[in-house]
Design an enzyme around this catalytic site. Structure first.
Site: not given
Length: 322
Positions: A79-80, A127-128, A145, A151, A240
């Site tokens: 996905k990157d 998106r989340r 980040r 996290r 992006c």
């Protein structure tokens, strides 16, 4: 003895884990030894929000190393990868995809619906963020980040300052931290990023022997699903910062295997939420994605994408799997 193949990887815990797993699988299947070569990317050096870093920020240094022949192949979180093709390079394999769903890690073992109004939820993906807002639960969503451990410490550590974080389940599983997940989120609530949970094994297109060698790692159903999802993304030509989601599943139909593809474009504040689905055969994976994207555009997805940075470039950066 045959010289080890040089596998380029980011240096994070997750990147090293998934690259190590690919290296072990290749050696087991072919007998070829593999050594990991750490490559520092621009995304690793920056503390800026992922969606502000630009397209391909976690992969460009790896691709530069491939072009310079300092590594033989690379492993990316799929996905990157920008959707635009990279000249001279080839995705030789998509190994078996991990569970592509998102995962909630919350204090006191809570699920998403158990979080009270005003609860603070951290995530690095627009998106989340968009989908959390679209649920209408009055959550306080905070962009964050950092690697997986950083996290998780925002929720589970002694200096925790959030009620929950949302991460890719695949990343937690790959580093052996699936035990901290309090809920795996149903795609009906949180549709994954295109290619989430999948890896891309990339090498130079002119290294035909290696192209053939790496093909042993390819998992055709995973490859077809990711192809459909990324064809949707490429056709939308999302910028992006655009919250785009897609999830393709393969199932047995009346006439053989079928792909069931769901796609969504959501405004960051969650007030506009376009969702559609389409089915077809694995052989038509790319066409399924293109057709579903066209339907989303007909419904006005372009106005959401245009407002949020529609570039027309055919590239997209969702940020690291972490």
């Amino acid at each position: 003895m045959t010289a080890p193949l040089r596998l380029g990887t980011r240096g994070s815990t997750l990147a090293m884990a998934q690259s190590g797993q690919v290296a072990e699988a290749l050696t087991a299947a072919t007998g070829r030894p593999v050594e990991l070569v750490e490559v520092i990317t621009a995304g690793d050096r920056s503390s800026a929000p992922v969606h502000r870093l630009g397209v391909g920020v976690f992969v460009s240094a790896l691709r530069d190393a491939l072009a310079a022949r300092t590594i033989d192949f690379a492993v990316h979180s799929y996905k990157d990868l920008p959707t635009a093709a990279a000249g001279g390079l080839h995705i030789a394999a998509v190994p078996t995809r991990q569970d592509p769903r998102d995962a909630l890690v919350a204090r006191d073992g809570r699920t998403l619906t158990e979080l009270p109004p005003g609860a603070t939820v951290g995530t690095g993906a627009l998106r989340r963020i968009a989908q959390l807002h679209a649920l209408g639960m009055q959550l306080e969503v905070t962009p964050i980040r950092g690697n997986v451990d950083t996290r998780l410490a925002r929720v589970l550590g002694p200096e925790a300052d959030l009620d929950a974080v949302v991460l890719a389940r695949a990343g937690l599983a790959r580093i052996g931290r699936a035990d901290v997940i309090t809920e795996t989120l149903d795609p009906m609530l949180m549709l994954p990023a295109p290619a989430q949970g999948a890896l891309a094994v990339e090498c130079r297109v002119d290294d035909q022997d290696l192209v053939e060698l790496l093909a042993v790692l390819d998992h055709a159903p995973s490859h077809a699903a990711v192809t459909a999802e990324r064809a949707l993304l490429a056709t939308l030509e999302a910028g992006c910062s655009a919250p785009v989601a897609a999830y393709a599943e393969l199932a047995e139909g009346d006439a053989g295997d079928e792909i069931y593809l769901r796609g969504a474009v959501i405004s960051p504040d969650g007030t506009r939420d376009l969702r559609l689905s389409r089915t077809g055969t694995p052989a038509d994976a790319a066409e399924i994605g293109k057709a579903l994207a066209a339907e989303l555009l007909d419904l006005g997805a372009d106005s959401i994408l245009g407002h949020e940075g529609h570039t027309g470039s055919g590239t997209q950066q969702f940020g690291s799997t972490e």
